[in-house]
Each structure stands twice: as structure tokens, then as C-alpha cells.
Design an enzyme around this catalytic site. Sequence first.
Site, PDB file in Angstrom:
ATOM      1  N   ASP A 133      28.428  15.959  33.351  1.00 26.27           N
ATOM      2  CA  ASP A 133      29.122  14.758  32.872  1.00 26.27           C
ATOM      3  C   ASP A 133      30.598  15.034  32.631  1.00 26.27           C
ATOM      4  O   ASP A 133      30.992  16.169  32.351  1.00 26.27           O
ATOM      5  CB  ASP A 133      28.521  14.288  31.535  1.00 26.27           C
ATOM      6  CG  ASP A 133      27.256  13.463  31.727  1.00 26.27           C
ATOM      7  OD1 ASP A 133      26.995  13.016  32.857  1.00 26.27           O
ATOM      8  OD2 ASP A 133      26.534  13.266  30.728  1.00 26.27           O
ATOM      9  N   GLU A 149      34.601  -6.209   4.232  1.00 28.72           N
ATOM     10  CA  GLU A 149      35.916  -5.547   4.206  1.00 28.72           C
ATOM     11  C   GLU A 149      35.783  -4.040   4.059  1.00 28.72           C
ATOM     12  O   GLU A 149      36.764  -3.311   4.129  1.00 28.72           O
ATOM     13  CB  GLU A 149      36.787  -6.117   3.078  1.00 28.72           C
ATOM     14  CG  GLU A 149      37.366  -7.487   3.389  1.00 28.72           C
ATOM     15  CD  GLU A 149      38.053  -7.537   4.757  1.00 28.72           C
ATOM     16  OE1 GLU A 149      38.913  -6.686   5.036  1.00 28.72           O
ATOM     17  OE2 GLU A 149      37.697  -8.423   5.555  1.00 28.72           O
TER      18      GLU A 149
HETATM   19  C1  SAM Z   1      35.514  -5.273   9.382  1.00 28.82           C
HETATM   20  S1  SAM Z   1      35.342  -3.544   9.246  1.00 28.82           S
HETATM   21  C2  SAM Z   1      36.306  -3.179   7.792  1.00 28.82           C
HETATM   22  C3  SAM Z   1      37.634  -2.602   8.151  1.00 28.82           C
HETATM   23  C4  SAM Z   1      38.466  -2.211   6.919  1.00 28.82           C
HETATM   24  N1  SAM Z   1      38.850  -3.384   6.186  1.00 28.82           N
HETATM   25  C5  SAM Z   1      39.708  -1.465   7.384  1.00 28.82           C
HETATM   26  O1  SAM Z   1      40.674  -2.124   7.770  1.00 28.82           O
HETATM   27  O2  SAM Z   1      39.672  -0.200   7.439  1.00 28.82           O
HETATM   28  C6  SAM Z   1      33.683  -3.364   8.670  1.00 28.82           C
HETATM   29  C7  SAM Z   1      33.038  -2.042   9.035  1.00 28.82           C
HETATM   30  O3  SAM Z   1      32.980  -1.891  10.441  1.00 28.82           O
HETATM   31  C8  SAM Z   1      32.964  -0.511  10.769  1.00 28.82           C
HETATM   32  N2  SAM Z   1      34.048  -0.265  11.754  1.00 28.82           N
HETATM   33  C9  SAM Z   1      35.050  -1.091  12.079  1.00 28.82           C
HETATM   34  N3  SAM Z   1      35.834  -0.560  13.011  1.00 28.82           N
HETATM   35  C10 SAM Z   1      35.317   0.664  13.311  1.00 28.82           C
HETATM   36  C11 SAM Z   1      35.702   1.705  14.202  1.00 28.82           C
HETATM   37  N4  SAM Z   1      36.782   1.617  14.958  1.00 28.82           N
HETATM   38  N5  SAM Z   1      34.930   2.809  14.239  1.00 28.82           N
HETATM   39  C12 SAM Z   1      33.842   2.931  13.455  1.00 28.82           C
HETATM   40  N6  SAM Z   1      33.420   1.967  12.594  1.00 28.82           N
HETATM   41  C13 SAM Z   1      34.163   0.845  12.512  1.00 28.82           C
HETATM   42  C14 SAM Z   1      33.156   0.256   9.464  1.00 28.82           C
HETATM   43  O4  SAM Z   1      31.882   0.707   9.024  1.00 28.82           O
HETATM   44  C15 SAM Z   1      33.720  -0.791   8.538  1.00 28.82           C
HETATM   45  O5  SAM Z   1      33.447  -0.510   7.182  1.00 28.82           O
END
Ligand code: SAM
Length: 229
Positions: A168, A115
Amino acid sequence: MRLNVITLFPQMVSDALSYGVIGRAIKQGVIELVLFNPRDYAQNKHNTIDDKPFGGGAGMVMMHDPLFRTWQDIKNKGESGPLVFMSPQGQKVTQKLCNDWSELPALTLLCGRYEGIDQRFLDGYVDEEISLGDYVISGGELAACVLIDAVARQIKGVLGAEESAKTDSFMTSMLAPPQYTRSELLGQSGVPDVLLSGNHKAIAEWKSQQALTVTKQKRPDLIAGTSGD
Ligand SMILES: C[S@@+](CC[C@H](N)C(=O)[O-])C[C@H]1O[C@@H](n2cnc3c(N)ncnc32)[C@H](O)[C@@H]1O
């Protein structure tokens, strides 16, 4: 450039970055990829790095202490650069950000899982939060790999002259013009005559005209300067 990545899945990052021009740059030492697994800093019997969130709620949260020790170790071992948390809540990756960061001697990327991460670690140590876009993926590793690839392409010696990034899309306010190459099935049919003319000046003019046309068609916001990037 030294690229440190804090991840529970180091193999995922090293595998994803082992191909093509980026893989070659790592092998040749033009960029140094150093992977850190917070599990190695857990200091408990089961190497636990996550726990249930205070106040309840779904899923698990990455704990402060293993991440704190990981970050201390990175700083003790040498160049750390800014600590960047890959996060859906961050600023979106842009070409300008990648160009700017390619000048840094080092960068450390933190990949979340579950999470997310105990807010106290984020508040205490993270310099920037960077997002791939307005959607949630399961972990920061893919986002970190995208950022590393886009940053590394801008570092001198990563692309050969024949693979220059200068033309690019997004390097100016234009997209790249269309490309054509040899086809046994199609011959030269459909290839603009100018590209076969050998006239370099005319070819260069055609390419900039096409870049403008394509940008007007696909991304008029870039020309109007309203893309927000
Ligand atoms: C399942 S996600 C957690 C999302 C968090 N509960 C929220 O809603 O903000 C787990 C991890 O995936 C990464 N992550 C998810 N979506 C991302 C995005 N759009 N860009 C960069 N990292 C992402 C982040 O490091 C995050 O802590």
C-alpha cells in the site's frame, strides 16, 4: 485487539464498520468492537449528557460526569488501552501512527459531538488527541471509523494474503504503483507488456520503478522526507 468507542451514536460506528475486510474481522473476532454510549451513564431523568457552556456561546458541551462514569466502566470491564480523543485540534492520523497502534492490545476512542467536551474531562483522562485533518466535521464518529479501519488493516489476520497491506501507499516512502485488470471493452490495450510477460523479476522491477515515478509526480515531499509525517 479490543477497540472501545465512546459515542452518542453507536449504530453509526457499528454500521460503518460492518463492511468488507473490517466487517469480516469483527465477525470473526480478530478485532473486538465494543461500543459505549455516555447516555447510558447519565444518571438523570432525561439522560442528559450535554449542557450550555459556562460563559455563554453557541451550542452545547458534552458534560464531564457521564463521560467519567463511562471511562471508569470501560476500565473496570477489561483492557482499555490509551484514551484517544478524536479532535480537529489533535495530531493528524498518519500511516506510521496506525502501524504502531495496531500492536496495542486495546485502544479507546472518544467521539465528541456539539461544540465539544468539558475541558476537565479532557485534561483529566485523555492520553492523545488525534485529527483527521485541518477541518471540522460534526462528530468524532467518522474520524474514529477512519482510524479504526486504518489501524485494523495492519493487524495480522484482518487482511488475507491476497489483500496484503505491504504494498500500500505510505507503507514505505512510496505510493503504490498503478494496477490493471481484465476488460472486455479494452482487451489488453494500454496494459504495459511487462505485466503480461509472466516474468516475475521484471514485473517486480517495473512496479518499484512505477512506484517511484508516481511518488515523484504526486507526492515528491515523501521522497524528500519533508511531508512532516
Ligand atoms: C463540531 S466538532 C467541535 C469542534 C470544536 N468546537 C473546535 O472547533 O475544535 C464536534 C466533534 O467532532 C469531532 N471532530 C470534528 N472535526 C474533527 C477532525 N478534523 N478530526 C477528528 N475529529 C473531529 C470532535 O470529536 C469534536 O469534538
